[in-house]
Design an enzyme around this catalytic site. Sequence first.
Site, PDB file in Angstrom:
ATOM      1  N   HIS A 285     -15.466   3.951   8.581  1.00 50.00           N
ATOM      2  CA  HIS A 285     -14.876   4.387   7.316  1.00 50.00           C
ATOM      3  C   HIS A 285     -15.912   4.806   6.283  1.00 50.00           C
ATOM      4  CE1 HIS A 285     -11.183   2.672   8.919  1.00 50.00           C
ATOM      5  NE2 HIS A 285     -10.530   3.164   7.891  1.00 50.00           N
TER       6      HIS A 285
ATOM      7  N   HIS B   5      -5.336   6.146  -2.430  1.00 50.32           N
ATOM      8  CA  HIS B   5      -4.578   7.259  -1.864  1.00 50.32           C
ATOM      9  C   HIS B   5      -4.222   8.225  -2.986  1.00 50.32           C
ATOM     10  CE1 HIS B   5      -4.084   5.850   2.289  1.00 50.32           C
ATOM     11  NE2 HIS B   5      -4.103   4.629   1.760  1.00 50.32           N
TER      12      HIS B   5
ATOM     13  N   GLU C 133       0.879  -1.173   0.000  1.00 43.92           N
ATOM     14  CA  GLU C 133       0.000   0.000   0.000  1.00 43.92           C
ATOM     15  C   GLU C 133       0.921   1.229   0.000  1.00 43.92           C
ATOM     16  OE1 GLU C 133      -3.987   1.782   2.154  1.00 43.92           O
ATOM     17  OE2 GLU C 133      -2.696   0.428   3.273  1.00 43.92           O
TER      18      GLU C 133
ATOM     19  N   HIS D 190       0.131   7.287   6.077  1.00 44.87           N
ATOM     20  CA  HIS D 190       1.427   6.957   5.481  1.00 44.87           C
ATOM     21  C   HIS D 190       2.398   8.086   5.738  1.00 44.87           C
ATOM     22  CE1 HIS D 190       0.282   3.366   2.987  1.00 44.87           C
ATOM     23  NE2 HIS D 190      -0.914   3.852   3.279  1.00 44.87           N
TER      24      HIS D 190
ATOM     25  N   LEU E  76      -7.769   8.859   9.840  1.00 45.78           N
ATOM     26  CA  LEU E  76      -8.017   7.438  10.086  1.00 45.78           C
ATOM     27  C   LEU E  76      -6.764   6.644   9.750  1.00 45.78           C
ATOM     28  CD1 LEU E  76     -11.625   6.897   8.674  1.00 45.78           C
ATOM     29  CD2 LEU E  76     -10.925   6.870  11.066  1.00 45.78           C
ATOM     30  N   ALA E  77      -6.429   5.700  10.612  1.00 46.37           N
ATOM     31  CA  ALA E  77      -5.198   4.916  10.471  1.00 46.37           C
ATOM     32  C   ALA E  77      -5.540   3.437  10.473  1.00 46.37           C
ATOM     33  CB  ALA E  77      -4.224   5.251  11.586  1.00 46.37           C
TER      34      ALA E  77
ATOM     35  N   ASP F 265      -8.645  -3.906   6.528  1.00 45.38           N
ATOM     36  CA  ASP F 265      -7.682  -2.800   6.670  1.00 45.38           C
ATOM     37  C   ASP F 265      -7.269  -2.680   8.139  1.00 45.38           C
ATOM     38  OD1 ASP F 265      -5.989  -0.735   5.979  1.00 45.38           O
ATOM     39  OD2 ASP F 265      -7.564   0.777   5.828  1.00 45.38           O
TER      40      ASP F 265
END
Length: 408
Positions: A278, A222, A156, A168, A334-335, A300
Site C-alpha cells: 500500500h 476515500h 468505512e 467499495h 487494491l481491496a 485493513d
Amino acid sequence: MEHFAAATGQRDGHAETSDNRKSPSVLVHSARMVTGGEVIEDAWIAFEGKTIDVVGTGDSWKRHLNGAPGPRPEIVHAAGQWLLPGFVDIHCHGGGGYSFESADHAPLALDLHRRHGTTRSVLSLVSNPLPVLRQQITAAGELMAVDELVLGVHLEGPFLDAGHKGAHDALSLRVPDPETNAELMSMGAGLIRHITLAPELPGAMEAIGLWAAQGTTVAVGHTNADFSVAMAAFDAGATVLTHAFNAMNGLHHRAPGPVAAAIRTDGVTLEIVNDGVHVHPDVVRMAFAAAPGRVALVSDAMAAAGAEDGEYHLGALSVTVRGNRAVLTQGGALAGSTLTLDAALAHAVKVVGLDIAAAAMALTEIPAKAIGYGHKLGKLSSGYAADAVLLDAELEVQEVWAAGSRLR
C-alpha cells in the site's frame, strides 16, 4: 528510568508492595518491555484479573510474590524476548478466510488476528445498502455484548467519493444528508466507534460535527479533497486520515492534499497499511518523521489475511488474492490487505528501519488514543488492561494475553 518509575509507581526499580496485596494471576519477568516509547530492560509485569497490577524491573518480582495469598500465578520467563502491549487494530475487515460482515464468521476472523497479537479490534464494514448495514451493525452489537475485546464498528462508507471508492460498491455510495445520518446514528447508537467519509460531499462538514459530537471518531478518506477542504474537515472535528496515501489525492509539491493537511494538524492520526504494497517503505519512514507520535499502523485486512490465495468477496465485490496482494477482480484496485499486525511491526522495524519503540506505539498507544481508549489500552502500566504480546528476538509472536486471559 525516572520516567518509567513515575509511570508505574516504582522507586529505584523496585515495585511498591503492601501486606494486603493479592496474588497476581500472571507474572512475566526478565523481558525487554516496550511501552510508552521506551525500551525497559529486565522488566516484569503482574496481572491481577483483567488489569495490570504492577510493573517492575530486576528481581523485585520475587519479592512481589513472597507472602502473596492465593494460588500461585502463571509465571513466564521471558529472557531475550520482547514484551509489548496488545495490538489495537482500528481498521480491519476480516481474516482467516472469514469476514466481519457475517455474524457467524466474525469470531473466526477475530481468532486469526488475536493469535497474531491483536488484542482489541474495531470491526470495519464496507459500503452497503442501509438495510444490509443495519443487519451487520446489529450483529456486531450482539458480538460486542459477549466479547469485550471488540471495541465497536468502523463504517468505512457509505459517504465516499465515487472517484476514489477503491474496493467499495459504487451503487452503495451516498451523500451524508441529514436523513441518512440520522438513520445510521439510530441503528448504530453506542456501537459505531469510527466512521470514514469524504469531506467534499454535500453536507459532509455538518455530518463531521454531528458524528464527532456523539463521540464517534471521524476520519477523512476515500476522498477527492484538496488541502484546504481536508484542513476544513479537521477543523470541523475529523481526527483520523483513513489509510493515508491510499484512495486520496497524493502529496504533490504544489497540491499537498489531505496527507499534508493531516501532518500539519496536531491531534490528527494518520493510518498506514504497512504491508509493503500500500505504501512504499521510504514514504512510511517519511510519515513517521513528519508526524511523530501520530501514525497508527492498521491491517485493513480482508478475509484472505492468514488464508490461502484465491477468490474472495469484500462487500458486494469480487476480490482476487495472489501472492498476498488483494485486488478487485474487475478493475484491479487494491481491496484491503492480507496483513496481520505482527507482520506490520516486523516490516516497520526490519524494512522501514524504525526503532522498535516507535513502531510499537503505532500499533498500541496511538490507535487506542485515536478512538478514545488511550486511558485504558495501549500501555503496560498499572491500571491498564492486561493486554500483552510476547515476541521472540525475530519479532515472531510467542504468547498473547487479553484482559488477563491467554489467547495464545
